[in-house]
Design a protein around this motif. Structure first.
Motif, PDB file in Angstrom:
ATOM      1  N   LYS A 128       0.816  -1.090   0.065  1.00  0.00           N
ATOM      2  CA  LYS A 128       0.012   0.025   0.021  1.00  0.00           C
ATOM      3  C   LYS A 128       0.835   1.280  -0.044  1.00  0.00           C
ATOM      4  CE  LYS A 128      -3.814   1.937   2.102  1.00  0.00           C
ATOM      5  NZ  LYS A 128      -5.025   1.629   3.311  1.00  0.00           N
ATOM      6  N   LEU A 129       2.171   1.120   0.493  1.00  0.00           N
ATOM      7  CA  LEU A 129       3.104   2.122   0.480  1.00  0.00           C
ATOM      8  C   LEU A 129       3.347   2.676  -0.845  1.00  0.00           C
ATOM      9  CD1 LEU A 129       5.867   0.875   3.006  1.00  0.00           C
ATOM     10  CD2 LEU A 129       4.504   2.977   3.348  1.00  0.00           C
ATOM     11  N   LYS A 130       3.289   1.834  -1.775  1.00  0.00           N
ATOM     12  CA  LYS A 130       3.481   2.020  -3.151  1.00  0.00           C
ATOM     13  C   LYS A 130       2.582   2.999  -3.921  1.00  0.00           C
ATOM     14  CE  LYS A 130       6.769   0.116  -5.479  1.00  0.00           C
ATOM     15  NZ  LYS A 130       7.754   0.422  -5.890  1.00  0.00           N
ATOM     16  N   ILE A 131       1.125   2.547  -3.405  1.00  0.00           N
ATOM     17  CA  ILE A 131       0.191   3.669  -3.825  1.00  0.00           C
ATOM     18  C   ILE A 131       0.335   5.158  -3.375  1.00  0.00           C
ATOM     19  CG2 ILE A 131      -2.396   3.846  -4.067  1.00  0.00           C
ATOM     20  CD1 ILE A 131      -1.206   1.037  -5.118  1.00  0.00           C
ATOM     21  N   ALA A 132       0.565   5.085  -1.912  1.00  0.00           N
ATOM     22  CA  ALA A 132       0.794   6.285  -1.239  1.00  0.00           C
ATOM     23  C   ALA A 132       1.896   7.174  -2.091  1.00  0.00           C
ATOM     24  CB  ALA A 132       1.308   6.057   0.197  1.00  0.00           C
ATOM     25  N   GLN A 133       2.890   6.403  -2.286  1.00  0.00           N
ATOM     26  CA  GLN A 133       4.255   7.112  -2.921  1.00  0.00           C
ATOM     27  C   GLN A 133       3.807   7.674  -4.246  1.00  0.00           C
ATOM     28  OE1 GLN A 133       7.274   4.073  -2.028  1.00  0.00           O
ATOM     29  NE2 GLN A 133       7.051   4.553  -0.014  1.00  0.00           N
TER      30      GLN A 133
END
Length: 344
Positions: free
Chosen positions: A72-77
């Motif tokens: 989900k970090l990849k989406i936020a970034q």
């Protein structure tokens, strides 16, 4: 030492001054989460907490949890939106504590990046502090690691660590779970923080983008970054009010209802449940051509926490949870055979 210009840590890619600046920015955020039991503030070699001052515990059992938020970090970034991912981090840890009947007491975070962007890190930690306040636990420490070469530009990783306490006689799950006990489902706020590697795989195959609208009226990006719901305050009221009739709580994360509920059931007892998943899950399933079996073992499908209670108090528990703002599904009952189904 040979004469000439020396090589510095900053030239190697680590800026101690930036780290110090971040600590100063987040001190008031951490202070705002203080609760009974906190000793001192940020900056020590270790964080201190006085359990005797935390509450009226007679025979406390400490419960600990550590987790992250996955890809989900990849989406936020990718969306350059960093103010809610910290809420997810706290939720994933404190909801696990809750599944044991525990009250979260304090939280620590680990933030790792290749090059520290103080503004981005501050936004992440603002989310962590917001999650801590919602869960009633204190943000008492953490670590910011700047590691050149470990992460690409703009990337960071997160981990969280939480400790809670529960009276020995309220520790969950109970051993008296039996056939016919009622299973209640507390609605999730969305995908929470599991299954994002599959989501990203669907995105790649279907060439989707985060600005596209979903059937909910929100963009894909907005739906994916909905913060994980924190169930602590509502569920702890049930823990304290029904110490005998609340038999189990299960946090629905990776493995879905199929695996996570089984973790709290005694041998020979199974979940018999059916419900209709919210629009975002139906859209994701249809778009990605994902089977029911895969959906049920990868995503929460609209249920973030499961509660097993005696039939005699089930209506009362449902009413109390709804008064706390929870949306409750009557999923089914405990049975001798497993049956977990999504309705159309």
């Amino acid at each position: 030492m040979k004469k000439g210009k020396s090589v510095t840590y900053k030239q190697a890619g680590v800026d101690i001054d930036a780290g110090d600046a971040l600590v100063e920015r987040i001190k008031p955020l951490a202070k705002a989460t203080n609760r009974a039991g906190v000793m001192g503030g940020l900056g020590g070699f270790g964080a201190l907490f006085d359990l005797k001052k935390a509450g009226k515990y007679k025979h406390p059992i400490l419960v600990s949890s550590t987790d992250g938020v996955g890809t989900k970090l990849k989406i936020a970034q990718a969306m350059n939106k960093h103010d809610t991912i910290g809420i997810d981090l706290v939720a994933m840890c404190v909801n696990d504590l809750l599944a044991q009947g525990a009250e979260p007491l304090f939280f620590l975070d680990y933030f790792a990046t290749g090059k520290l962007d103080v503004d981005v890190a501050e936004q992440v930690i603002k989310g962590i502090a917001a999650g801590c306040k919602e869960a009633g636990c204190a943000l008492i420490g953490g670590e910011t690691a700047e590691m050149p070469g470990m992460y690409k530009s703009g990337e960071y990783d997160l981990a969280g660590f939480a400790v809670g306490a529960v009276e020995r006689n309220k520790l969950l799950p109970k051993k008296n779970i039996e056939k016919g006990d009622v299973v209640l489902g507390l609605a999730s706020s969305g995908l929470h923080s599991n299954g994002f590697s599959l989501v990203r795989r669907v995105f790649e195959k279907k060439k989707l983008n985060y600005g596209m609208l979903t059937p909910t009226g929100k963009t894909i990006g907005e739906e994916l970054l909905r913060p994980t719901r924190i169930y602590v305050k509502s569920c702890l009221k049930i823990v304290h009010k029904f110490p005998k009739d609340l038999k189990a709580l299960a946090h629905i994360t990776g493995g879905g209802l199929v695996d996570n509920v089984n973790r709290v059931l005694p041998k020979g007892k199974w979940l018999n449940a059916s419900w209709s998943a919210p629009k975002i899950f139906k859209w994701l399933q249809k778009t990605g051509n994902i089977s029911d079996t895969e959906m049920l073992r990868t995503f929460n499908c609209g249920i973030g926490m499961v509660m097993v209670v005696s039939e005699s108090v089930s209506a009362q528990v449902k009413k109390l949870l709804e008064a706390e703002g929870e949306i409750i599904f009557l999923l089914g009952r405990i049975s001798d055979k497993q049956s977990v189904k999504l309705r159309d």
